[in-house]
Design an enzyme around this catalytic site. Structure first.
Site, PDB file in Angstrom:
ATOM      1  CG  ASP A 205      -1.957   1.007   1.280  1.00 10.29           C
ATOM      2  OD1 ASP A 205      -2.761   1.010   0.336  1.00 10.29           O
ATOM      3  OD2 ASP A 205      -2.018   1.816   2.233  1.00 10.29           O
ATOM      4  CD  GLU A 268      -2.099   2.421  -3.592  1.00  5.73           C
ATOM      5  OE1 GLU A 268      -3.153   2.999  -3.866  1.00  5.73           O
ATOM      6  OE2 GLU A 268      -1.523   2.575  -2.497  1.00  5.73           O
TER       7      GLU A 268
END
Ligand code: NOJ
Length: 555
Positions: A205, A268
């Site tokens: 993330d 990401e």
């Protein structure tokens, strides 16, 4: 350069499936999906042709940001099950030749994480430096101009210890301080804990965000309006995108490579610039995969999409594996975003995603053409995007409430879509009477059948390898390319276009009727939004088409 044989790179030519656990399948009747549901769905995913699943956050969390606020990195959220359930899932997936990737959130924790609770206890506490603390700026307000994901100041005043702490997302998601060696040590343990359990990798993330500027300098203005270049009029030049973050991935890659079956790091990487995207691959010593958001945000049009593809392939280092996806839990579903629900376009998008060289990532429901669901304000669950905008307008690139793409999987046409036996699922369900797995599964002309055929073709042609890509001349409105031994012709327009016959045989066509012959010899006519895949004249089918799934894998 590491010494792994490229045949170990199972993600080359593979299909990953992002599974939003909370919305996939509820087996305990509480209205939330769970790990039991993931296990129950494995046969379906195996039938579909998926090589690996990426589970949205599964760790314990107060759910201020639905799992992206982790309170224990070594556990399983009680809504989803237990560590034993996770072990069972990993084993059941492996039995079917499928890998399990978890979502790792290293940029921030929950404010309920014991590290933050300790850090907030006093300025001298053991974990104080795990987080980013600073005194007021010159005007007595926040230390600098950084804004969080809602458009509010990224700093919250902590009265008990009289300092601000940083949060690039919600105030309940304090940013970790990656200048602190203890944070590195903690994450090394976390990585190993899950890799040792057989987790095949992580989706990371906010992968571009870990380090912050040591001097906490103000972010410069952003004027292009590109959601990837910045948010709320600011370029996150200092609040993210720092060069030191690459060292973290070099370390993690060494850990990933130390396992007999190389573990996968998929970032990401929310960046606008393809050269910057490429930098996350390093010299094959950082991330093996990086999400391509310029592709995600490109218009579903020519030359936009082909230009991003060509630009990506030009900039990625030799041997690096591109990633193609078009839907996720933040940006929404491509059947809506790109296709306005038009089934011809949905089919064409699936064809393109499946025939580009690299790794394809499907979001749950893409395979049946699930569209975004209009979730009424009173039923919205996502605090960060509630009401479809933030305190400073819709400036974070999400364009509306993110709940629209997080609604339950549509398994069948019953009232609860086969998702739950609870009276009310956690989010409302879309129109499952017209779009669901059960109806499409046995219908050879359905979107699901097309998707499955594409995945099977892809596995046979690309499985375990990175094939070459070559754009071909195409008439206005068309996109033609060669991908390995395949030739793809796609009509990105609402009128018929005439192309050169790519050769026989046509292996797959997005619509029932094959393209008609053109007026001139060797021409074919593609219907509006139609796409075909053919074997390139003279090209041979792969002989060694055994997929990684058939070969199985050992940890
Ligand atoms: C990106 C995740 O995809 C998103 O859902 C989340 O809100 C932020 N990172 C913060 O973790």
């Amino acid at each position: 350069m590491n010494s792994k044989d490229s045949h170990d790179r199972w993600w080359h030519g593979a299909v990953l499936y992002q599974l939003y656990v909370r919305s996939w399948l509820d087996t305990d009747g509480d209205g939330y999906g769970d790990l039991g549901g993931v296990i129950a769905g494995l046969d379906y995913l195996s039938w579909l042709g998926v090589d690996g699943i990426w589970l949205s956050p599964t760790m314990p969390s107060p759910d201020e940001d639905w799992g992206y606020d982790v309170s224990d990195y070594l556990g399983v959220h009680p809504d989803f099950g237990t560590l034993d359930d996770m072990d069972r899932l990993i084993a059941e997936a492996r039995r079917r030749g499928m890998r399990v990737l978890l979502d790792l959130v290293p940029n921030h924790t929950s404010s309920a994480h014991p590290w933050f609770v300790d850090a907030a206890g006093s300025r001298g506490s053991a974990h104080r430096d795990f987080y980013v603390w600073a005194g007021p700026g010159p005007d007595g307000g926040p230390p600098n101009n950084w804004l969080d994901a809602t458009g509010s100041p990224a700093w919250s005043w902590h009265e008990p210890t009289k300092q601000y702490y940083l949060h690039n997302f919600l105030p309940s998601q304090p940013d970790l301080n990656w200048w602190e060696p203890g944070v590195h040590e903690a994450f090394t343990k976390i990585l190993r804990f899950w890799f040792d359990r057989g987790v095949a990798g992580f989706r990371i993330d906010v992968a571009h965000g870990l380090y912050k500027d040591a001097k906490l300098r103000d972010n410069p203005a952003e004027t292009t309006g590109n959601p990837l270049a910045g948010r709320f009029g600011q370029q996150p030049a200092y609040s993210a995108n720092r060069p030191e973050t690459h060292d973290v991935y070099r370390d993690w890659r060494r850990i990933a490579d130390s396992y007999p079956a190389e573990r996968l790091l998929l970032g990401e990487t929310w960046v606008a610039d393809l050269a910057r995207l490429a930098s996350f691959y390093g010299n094959d010593d950082q991330l093996q995969l990086a999400f391509n958001f310029p592709f995600v945000f490109a218009d579903f049009a020519v030359p936009d999409l082909p230009d991003v593809v060509a630009g990506t392939l030009t900039r990625l280092p030799a041997g690096a594996c591109p990633v193609w996806m078009a839907s996720n839990h933040d940006v929404g579903r491509f059947p809506t975003r790109w296709c306005d629900g038009d089934e011809r376009k949905i089919r064409l998008a699936l064809l393109v995603l499946a025939t580009l060289p690299g790794t394809m990532v499907l979001y749950y429901g893409d395979e049946i053409g699930m569209t975004d669901v209009d979730v009424p304000l009173g039923l919205q669950q996502d605090k960060m995007s509630r009401g479809g905008c933030s305190s400073r307008g819709d400036g974070n690139g999400w364009q509306g409430s993110r709940d629209r793409a997080r609604t339950p999987m549509q398994w069948d046409g019953s009232a609860a879509a086969g998702f739950t036996r609870a009276a009310a699922p956690w989010l409302p369900i879309g129109d499952s009477t017209t779009v669901n797995v059960a109806d499409q599964r046995d219908d050879p002309s359905s979107v699901l059948s097309l998707c499955r055929d594409l995945l099977s073709l892809r596995r046979a042609e690309f499985g375990g390898q990175l094939v070459s890509y070559q754009p071909l001349p195409a008439p206005p409105g068309g996109w033609a390319y060669r991908s390995g031994s395949l030739t793809v012709l796609a009509n990105f327009s609402g009128r018929p276009i005439t192309c050169q016959d790519p050769g026989k045989p046509v292996l797959l066509c997005t619509t029932g009727a094959a393209p008609a012959a053109g007026n001139a010899a060797g021409d074919i006519v593609l219907a509006p939004w139609q796409g075909i895949v053919a074997r390139t004249a003279g090209a041979r089918q792969r002989q060694d088409a055994a997929s990684t799934r058939e070969r199985g894998w050992n940890t």
